[in-house]
Scaffold this motif. Structure first.
Motif, mmCIF file in Angstrom:
data_model
loop_
_atom_site.group_PDB
_atom_site.id
_atom_site.type_symbol
_atom_site.label_atom_id
_atom_site.label_comp_id
_atom_site.label_asym_id
_atom_site.label_seq_id
_atom_site.Cartn_x
_atom_site.Cartn_y
_atom_site.Cartn_z
ATOM 1 N N HIS A 151 0.864 -1.190 0.000
ATOM 2 C CA HIS A 151 0.000 0.000 0.000
ATOM 3 C C HIS A 151 0.900 1.240 0.000
ATOM 4 O O HIS A 151 0.865 2.061 0.917
ATOM 5 N N LEU A 152 1.705 1.334 -1.045
ATOM 6 C CA LEU A 152 2.720 2.388 -1.098
ATOM 7 C C LEU A 152 2.103 3.778 -1.077
ATOM 8 O O LEU A 152 2.622 4.698 -0.428
ATOM 9 N N GLN A 153 0.955 3.930 -1.770
ATOM 10 C CA GLN A 153 0.309 5.243 -1.784
ATOM 11 C C GLN A 153 -0.070 5.690 -0.379
ATOM 12 O O GLN A 153 0.082 6.857 -0.020
ATOM 13 N N ASP A 154 -0.539 4.745 0.434
ATOM 14 C CA ASP A 154 -0.906 5.087 1.812
ATOM 15 C C ASP A 154 0.316 5.519 2.613
ATOM 16 O O ASP A 154 0.265 6.497 3.374
ATOM 17 N N GLN A 155 1.424 4.790 2.482
ATOM 18 C CA GLN A 155 2.625 5.145 3.236
ATOM 19 C C GLN A 155 3.170 6.509 2.804
ATOM 20 O O GLN A 155 3.573 7.323 3.645
ATOM 21 N N VAL A 156 3.152 6.746 1.478
ATOM 22 C CA VAL A 156 3.601 8.058 1.001
ATOM 23 C C VAL A 156 2.700 9.160 1.547
ATOM 24 O O VAL A 156 3.170 10.243 1.935
ATOM 25 N N GLY A 157 1.382 8.888 1.600
ATOM 26 C CA GLY A 157 0.447 9.862 2.169
ATOM 27 C C GLY A 157 0.725 10.144 3.634
ATOM 28 O O GLY A 157 0.585 11.279 4.108
ATOM 29 N N LEU A 158 1.145 9.110 4.387
ATOM 30 C CA LEU A 158 1.478 9.303 5.798
ATOM 31 C C LEU A 158 2.684 10.231 5.945
ATOM 32 O O LEU A 158 2.692 11.134 6.787
ATOM 33 N N PHE A 159 3.701 10.038 5.114
ATOM 34 C CA PHE A 159 4.883 10.896 5.216
ATOM 35 C C PHE A 159 4.556 12.338 4.832
ATOM 36 O O PHE A 159 5.115 13.276 5.402
ATOM 37 N N PHE A 160 3.663 12.495 3.864
ATOM 38 C CA PHE A 160 3.268 13.858 3.520
ATOM 39 C C PHE A 160 2.484 14.503 4.667
ATOM 40 O O PHE A 160 2.633 15.698 4.931
ATOM 41 N N PHE A 161 1.668 13.704 5.341
ATOM 42 C CA PHE A 161 0.969 14.240 6.508
ATOM 43 C C PHE A 161 1.957 14.631 7.600
ATOM 44 O O PHE A 161 1.789 15.657 8.264
ATOM 45 N N TYR A 162 2.995 13.798 7.809
ATOM 46 C CA TYR A 162 4.062 14.160 8.744
ATOM 47 C C TYR A 162 4.594 15.565 8.419
ATOM 48 O O TYR A 162 4.700 16.430 9.293
ATOM 49 N N ALA A 163 4.968 15.750 7.137
ATOM 50 C CA ALA A 163 5.566 17.020 6.729
ATOM 51 C C ALA A 163 4.588 18.180 6.884
ATOM 52 O O ALA A 163 4.979 19.282 7.294
ATOM 53 N N GLY A 164 3.310 17.944 6.572
ATOM 54 C CA GLY A 164 2.328 19.024 6.650
ATOM 55 C C GLY A 164 1.967 19.397 8.071
ATOM 56 O O GLY A 164 2.026 20.570 8.465
ATOM 57 N N PHE A 165 1.618 18.400 8.876
ATOM 58 C CA PHE A 165 1.185 18.674 10.250
ATOM 59 C C PHE A 165 2.307 19.298 11.071
ATOM 60 O O PHE A 165 2.099 20.287 11.784
ATOM 61 N N TRP A 166 3.521 18.720 10.957
ATOM 62 C CA TRP A 166 4.632 19.251 11.747
ATOM 63 C C TRP A 166 5.346 20.398 11.049
ATOM 64 O O TRP A 166 6.441 20.796 11.430
ATOM 65 N N GLY A 167 4.711 20.929 9.998
ATOM 66 C CA GLY A 167 5.099 22.229 9.476
ATOM 67 C C GLY A 167 4.221 23.307 10.069
ATOM 68 O O GLY A 167 4.700 24.334 10.549
ATOM 69 N N PHE A 168 2.924 23.038 10.106
ATOM 70 C CA PHE A 168 1.970 24.015 10.638
ATOM 71 C C PHE A 168 2.059 24.135 12.160
ATOM 72 O O PHE A 168 2.048 25.250 12.698
ATOM 73 N N TYR A 169 2.130 23.011 12.857
ATOM 74 C CA TYR A 169 2.027 23.040 14.326
ATOM 75 C C TYR A 169 3.135 23.891 14.971
ATOM 76 O O TYR A 169 2.840 24.828 15.717
ATOM 77 N N PRO A 170 4.411 23.616 14.718
ATOM 78 C CA PRO A 170 5.447 24.466 15.343
ATOM 79 C C PRO A 170 5.465 25.888 14.796
ATOM 80 O O PRO A 170 5.868 26.819 15.501
#
Length: 615
Positions: A393-412
């Motif tokens: 489920h490569l698309q799902d894993q790639v989506g998780l990493f993008f969420f990592y980058a997005g969420f921990w860009g906005f939060y701090p």
């Protein structure tokens, strides 16, 4: 220990009842202050800047042992004049202000206490902590740490704050000490340096008559100890009014009266403005400053003000000038200004004290129950949504990493954006008093926030990484964790820079949102074929570099995944990965290093204008 404490308290009490070590004669002559206003508005082509006169030739003398009250309605120029007397007003200031016959200097700055109308205090610190930290920063390095703490304790006892010494200061949304106690803490911060000149802006504002009486009585005692005290006050009671040795009445920047408080009513009666009934002298003076006369209620307010201005020029102006010409040699200071050219404490002492103070204050917001619950809830939700996903489920894993980058860009980013707008009043106050270097403050804030900023993202990765079933190798886990923490520091730096440059919470939030959304859109996940004329955004996008490094931490070139019908394909050829790539990670690491340092340099340079008068 007890004997030493008694000795310190007795020493301060003796100082309050005896002449100050460096008595100050304050003279201000023909002080004029103008500001430019844009009459047409910034959006109009023919907008013209006009000058508005805030102070119109105000003069006066305050001697050691005297307390001057500046009265007048809102907008009369009281606070502007007080700020000018404290050496904190730059710009189009004319006239002559001297302290023992000399201009404002480092020696005078360190010998002046300035209490602002709004108490700039950290809400989560206790009364004792607030005064001890101030003592450690402002008292000279010739004193030991124990002696500085003892002096802070003596001031607590001196101002009657012993009962609340261990109570937090509090704020609008945090219950703490009372308004009168807050004001006494602000005064106590200035008394720690044993100043000869004390300036106070509305020290009784918002307080009941009993607390106001107590504070002004304490100031009256300090003036009897040889200090020079100047305050602005809006509407004092008659009991307070008769404590003032001198009164300066202002109206629209014009002086209407300067002299002994007890002689004000007789003076105005002599120029045809006598109260028709017994009343508080302060109320009568404020009525006159507003152009209201009990003698003739039908007379135009502007006409009354003009009569009073003319009366001052005719009857009092020469007397004030004569007083200014007197040479008060007995009050000349013998202080050598050279000893004040340095800072009261070393850079390292400033850094260590500010670091401890910052951690004590900001740990409550960084580790608040609401924020911890928020991150925990999102971590568990992510873990459940991506539960035990694998490379099939490569698309799902790639989506998780993008969420990592997005969420921990906005939060701090949004955590950091509010830092300097919230600290602006405190920074301006403490820098104006010469308490510490900007570099020590900035380094203490930056390093002090590191552990608090990195704990929550670490917990987030620990929870989501294993729940999502990503590669269970220490190398992949720690690589992903370090990349995310690296991204958090870059986003935090961007937030600090935006907050320091804009210095307005709502505007900074909007700007931060626009910038981070642009970074996300250009990161190669949503739009994989970005036009060349706008593709440059990805090179400055924190999200794009973070996304690339996160993919590289999990996948290697040549790694395959099942792509259907028994086939295997290379991970680097997967569309969502190919647009970003999993090579060139060194360039991304370098680009983020430039951002990590560069954003903080921008923030530091922007802060240099805070607390320094513009000349």
């Amino acid at each position: 220990m007890g004997t030493e404490m008694v000795d310190v308290e007795a020493q301060i009490d003796r100082e309050d009842q005896s002449p100050a070590n460096r008595p100050v004669t304050l003279k201000f002559e023909e002080v004029i202050y103008n500001i430019k206003i844009n009459k047409g508005g910034i959006l109009k082509k023919n907008a013209q800047a006009e000058e508005k006169k805030i102070l119109r030739g105000v003069s006066g003398v305050v001697l050691p042992g005297e307390m001057l009250a500046m009265l007048g309605p809102s907008g009369s120029g009281k606070t502007t004049l007080l700020t000018a007397l404290g050496g904190r007003l730059g710009g189009r200031l004319a006239g002559n202000i001297t302290y023992n016959g000399r201009p404002f200097s480092n020696a005078m700055k360190r010998n002046t206490g300035f209490v602002t109308q709004d108490d700039a205090l950290y809400p989560h610190l206790t009364v004792a902590e607030t005064l001890v930290f101030t003592a450690l920063l402002r008292l000279p390095r010739t004193l030991t740490k124990l002696e500085k703490v003892q002096q802070a304790e003596a001031v607590i006892s001196q101002l009657g704050l012993t009962r609340c010494r261990d109570s937090i200061i509090g704020g609008p949304l945090l219950r703490g000490v009372s308004g009168g106690e807050r004001k006494r803490v602000s005064i106590g911060q200035e008394l720690l340096i044993n100043p000869s000149l004390i300036l106070l802006d509305e020290p009784t504002s918002g307080l009941d008559s009993t607390i106001a009486q107590r504070i002004v009585s304490k100031l009256w005692e300090l003036s009897n100890g040889g200090r020079t005290i100047v305050m602005t006050i809006h509407q004092p009671s008659s009991r307070l009014y008769y404590m003032f040795h001198k009164v300066l009445l202002l109206s629209e920047g014009n002086p209407l009266y300067f002299g002994k408080g007890s002689g004000a009513l007789d003076y105005f009666a002599s120029v045809g403005f006598a109260p028709s009934l017994a009343m508080n002298p302060a109320d009568f003076l404020l009525d006159l400053a507003n152009g209201v006369s009990t003698a003739d209620s039908n007379e135009d307010q502007a006409a009354i003000k003009q009569k009073l201005v003319s009366a001052y020029e005719t009857n009092l102006s020469d007397n004030v000038k004569s007083e200014l010409d007197i040479d008060y040699q007995r009050h000349e200071s013998t202080t050598d200004d050279r000893q004040f050219r340095g800072w009261p404490t070393t850079w390292w002492e400033q850094f260590s004290v500010l670091l401890r103070r910052g951690i004590k204050e900001r740990k409550h917001s960084s580790f608040s129950g609401l924020q911890m619950a928020q991150v925990l809830a999102i971590s568990i939700l992510c873990g459940l949504l991506w539960w035990q996903s694998d490379i099939s489920h490569l698309q799902d894993q790639v989506g998780l990493f993008f969420f990592y980058a997005g969420f921990w860009g906005f939060y701090p980013l949004f955590q950091a954006i509010f830092t300097f707008p919230q600290e602006r009043m405190m920074l301006a106050k403490e820098r104006a008093s010469g308490m510490y270097r900007l570099s020590s403050y900035f380094m203490a804030l930056t390093l002090g926030d590191l552990p608090m900023e990195l704990v929550l993202p670490t917990g987030f990765v620990v929870i989501t990484y294993w729940m999502a079933g990503l590669k269970p190798t220490p190398q992949c886990f720690f690589s992903g964790l370090f990349v995310l923490l690296y991204s958090v520091l870059c986003a935090q730096g961007l937030g600090l820079a935006i907050g320091a440059v804009v210095m307005h919470q709502k505007s900074a939030t909007v700007l931060g949102s626009v910038i981070m959304l642009a970074f996300l859109l250009a990161s190669g996940y949503y739009v994989q074929n970005v036009p060349k004329f706008i593709a440059w955004i990805k090179y400055i996008s924190i999200s794009q570099h973070t996304f690339k490094l996160l993919l590289r931490s999990q996948y290697k070139p040549g790694e395959t995944y099942p792509c259907g019908s028994g086939k295997t394909c290379f991970v680097e050829d997967f569309p969502a990965v190919k647009s970003v790539g999993i090579d060139g990670q060194a360039a991304s690491v370098l680009a983020m290093a430039v951002m990590l340092v560069g954003y903080r340099v921008i923030a530091y340079v922007a802060l240099m204008r805070i607390g320094v008068p513009k000349r």
